[in-house]
Design a protein around this motif. Structure first.
Motif, PDB file in Angstrom:
ATOM      1  N   MET A   1       0.833  -1.205   0.000  1.00 14.99           N
ATOM      2  CA  MET A   1       0.000   0.000   0.000  1.00 14.99           C
ATOM      3  C   MET A   1       0.867   1.253   0.000  1.00 14.99           C
ATOM      4  N   ASP A   2       1.971   1.229   0.729  1.00 19.80           N
ATOM      5  CA  ASP A   2       2.853   2.391   0.819  1.00 19.80           C
ATOM      6  C   ASP A   2       3.498   2.698  -0.526  1.00 19.80           C
ATOM      7  N   MET A   3       3.777   1.656  -1.320  1.00 19.38           N
ATOM      8  CA  MET A   3       4.466   1.862  -2.600  1.00 19.38           C
ATOM      9  C   MET A   3       3.512   2.101  -3.762  1.00 19.38           C
ATOM     10  N   HIS A   4       2.315   1.499  -3.722  1.00 21.07           N
ATOM     11  CA  HIS A   4       1.462   1.487  -4.910  1.00 21.07           C
ATOM     12  C   HIS A   4       0.172   2.283  -4.772  1.00 21.07           C
TER      13      HIS A   4
ATOM     14  N   SER B   1      -7.681  10.089   5.485  1.00 22.38           N
ATOM     15  CA  SER B   1      -7.739   9.422   6.783  1.00 22.38           C
ATOM     16  C   SER B   1      -7.555   7.915   6.593  1.00 22.38           C
ATOM     17  N   VAL B   2      -6.779   7.287   7.495  1.00 19.83           N
ATOM     18  CA  VAL B   2      -6.577   5.848   7.484  1.00 19.83           C
ATOM     19  C   VAL B   2      -6.934   5.317   8.869  1.00 19.83           C
ATOM     20  N   VAL B   3      -7.811   4.315   8.909  1.00 21.64           N
ATOM     21  CA  VAL B   3      -8.202   3.673  10.166  1.00 21.64           C
ATOM     22  C   VAL B   3      -7.739   2.224  10.092  1.00 21.64           C
ATOM     23  N   ILE B   4      -6.888   1.824  11.055  1.00 20.00           N
ATOM     24  CA  ILE B   4      -6.281   0.500  11.039  1.00 20.00           C
ATOM     25  C   ILE B   4      -6.801  -0.307  12.216  1.00 20.00           C
TER      26      ILE B   4
ATOM     27  N   LYS C   1       5.358   7.300   9.387  1.00 15.97           N
ATOM     28  CA  LYS C   1       5.565   7.948   8.090  1.00 15.97           C
ATOM     29  C   LYS C   1       4.287   8.589   7.581  1.00 15.97           C
ATOM     30  N   TRP C   2       3.177   7.851   7.646  1.00 22.10           N
ATOM     31  CA  TRP C   2       1.918   8.358   7.113  1.00 22.10           C
ATOM     32  C   TRP C   2       1.368   9.514   7.943  1.00 22.10           C
ATOM     33  N   SER C   3       1.632   9.497   9.244  1.00 16.21           N
ATOM     34  CA  SER C   3       1.042  10.505  10.136  1.00 16.21           C
ATOM     35  C   SER C   3       1.567  11.909   9.877  1.00 16.21           C
ATOM     36  N   LYS C   4       2.645  12.016   9.114  1.00 15.24           N
ATOM     37  CA  LYS C   4       3.178  13.345   8.803  1.00 15.24           C
ATOM     38  C   LYS C   4       2.256  14.098   7.844  1.00 15.24           C
ATOM     39  N   ASP C   5       1.482  13.376   7.052  1.00 15.99           N
ATOM     40  CA  ASP C   5       0.668  14.022   6.022  1.00 15.99           C
ATOM     41  C   ASP C   5      -0.832  13.793   6.186  1.00 15.99           C
TER      42      ASP C   5
END
Length: 347
Positions: free
Chosen positions: A292-295, A301-304, A318-322
């Motif tokens: 997911m990070d590459m493609h 918003s992302v809920v995991i 990494k994702w939380s910066k943006d």
């Protein structure tokens, strides 16, 4: 005559095997509808035996359960050149997909004991899909503070200048070109336009169904959580995507529903959640996150939903910066404490 009858019975009996999928919630009601057309000799006092998976249960007749299958018997009488529809009311019993696995018709002897059994061999295309349970959610919207969008959101910092919704008294901070001159002339004081507040909103739901080397024990609860978010985003008109680390064929090696909104997106997501099983083949959670990070272009918003934080810590940082990243973890050892939300946004 009896021998001749049993040579002819059932040869021109046809099941109208149209593809049909019913959708219902747990506790909701639907029907199995079997339509037969008979162009041969009549059938009297026949017994129709059906076998289907236990995601649904019949509301009539005494049924016998064999592991995960339910078997029932219903009467069938049909004359020559007749079309008869057999309706069997059913109720959603648990999340899952129920298919008609077996269909037999037993025709008794006319003048003695014994019977002949007719077996339907082609694949039966009728099935029932039971959706997971859902609970109401509130105040789960996460809008981007960096750019406007199309979703109406009253707490947004952005306005749609092409969509005025009213007027109010002019203030010192209002822009001069936003003055509504006709309203000002009517009210005898300056009036400024009020615009619809819009936001850029989209979400990705990520479900990890693996805990160490097996499927998570609380799979049903996690699916209900995801289904509740799906229903919330659908009602609020927020585009969303869904990914589950269950192996899939194609370019994406895991179950992935691309981002979308509306009724079709809601239906696709609920169907995907309904067919998840503890027997599915899975892939490691960190491999799915890496892909997911590459493609994938991540939404706002992302809920995991996961049990393990270690394997995703670097991606969350990494994702939380943006974007907004929320991780929902099960903090209970015995499963009695409800899940709580752990915000891991960059500080």
């Amino acid at each position: 005559m009896q021998i001749l009858y049993f040579k002819q019975v059932g040869q021109k009996l046809t099941l109208l095997n149209n593809k049909k999928r019913g959708r219902l919630l747990k506790g909701g009601q639907s029907n199995w509808e079997l339509t037969f057309e008979n162009k041969g000799v009549p059938i009297w006092n026949g017994q129709l035996r059906l076998q289907f998976q236990d995601a649904v249960k019949p509301l009539v007749n005494v049924h016998v359960g064999h592991t995960q299958l339910i078997e029932i018997v219903v009467p069938l009488t049909i004359g020559t050149n007749e079309v008869v529809t057999v309706t069997i009311p059913i109720e959603g019993q648990k999340r899952g997909l129920s298919r008609l696995k077996k269909l037999e018709l037993t025709v008794p002897h006319l003048f003695g004991e014994g019977s002949v059994v007719l077996l339907h061999k082609p694949l039966i295309l009728m099935e029932q899909l039971v959706y997971p349970n859902m609970y109401p959610l509130k105040n789960m919207r996460k809008a981007s503070p960096l750019k406007p969008g199309d979703s109406e959101y009253k707490h947004s910092l952005f306005q749609d200048l092409f969509s005025p919704v009213g007027t109010r008294d002019y203030g010192p901070a209002d822009q001069f070109h936003h003055i509504h001159w006709k309203a000002s002339a009517r009210m005898q004081k300056l009036q400024t336009k009020v615009f619809t507040q819009v936001a850029n909103e989209s979400a990705l739901l990520v479900l990890n169904v693996v805990n160490r080397y097996s499927i998570i024990a609380d799979l049903e609860e996690r699916i209900e959580d995801i289904a509740s978010f799906v229903d919330y985003f659908y009602r609020e008109g927020i585009p969303f995507a869904l990914s589950v680390n269950v192996r899939s064929f194609g370019v994406t090696p895991y179950l992935y529903l691309p981002i979308g909104d509306g009724q079709k997106q809601h239906q696709k997501a609920m169907e995907l959640l309904s067919i998840l099983s503890k027997n599915d083949n899975t892939i490691p959670f960190n491999l799915m996150l890496s892909h997911m990070d590459m493609h994938e272009n991540l939404p706002v918003s992302v809920v995991i939903f996961t049990h393990d934080v270690k394997e995703m810590a670097s991606y969350v940082a990494k994702w939380s910066k943006d974007i907004h990243v929320n991780v929902r973890l099960n903090q209970s050892l015995g499963g009695e404490v409800p899940w709580k939300e752990l915000p891991l946004q960059g500080r």
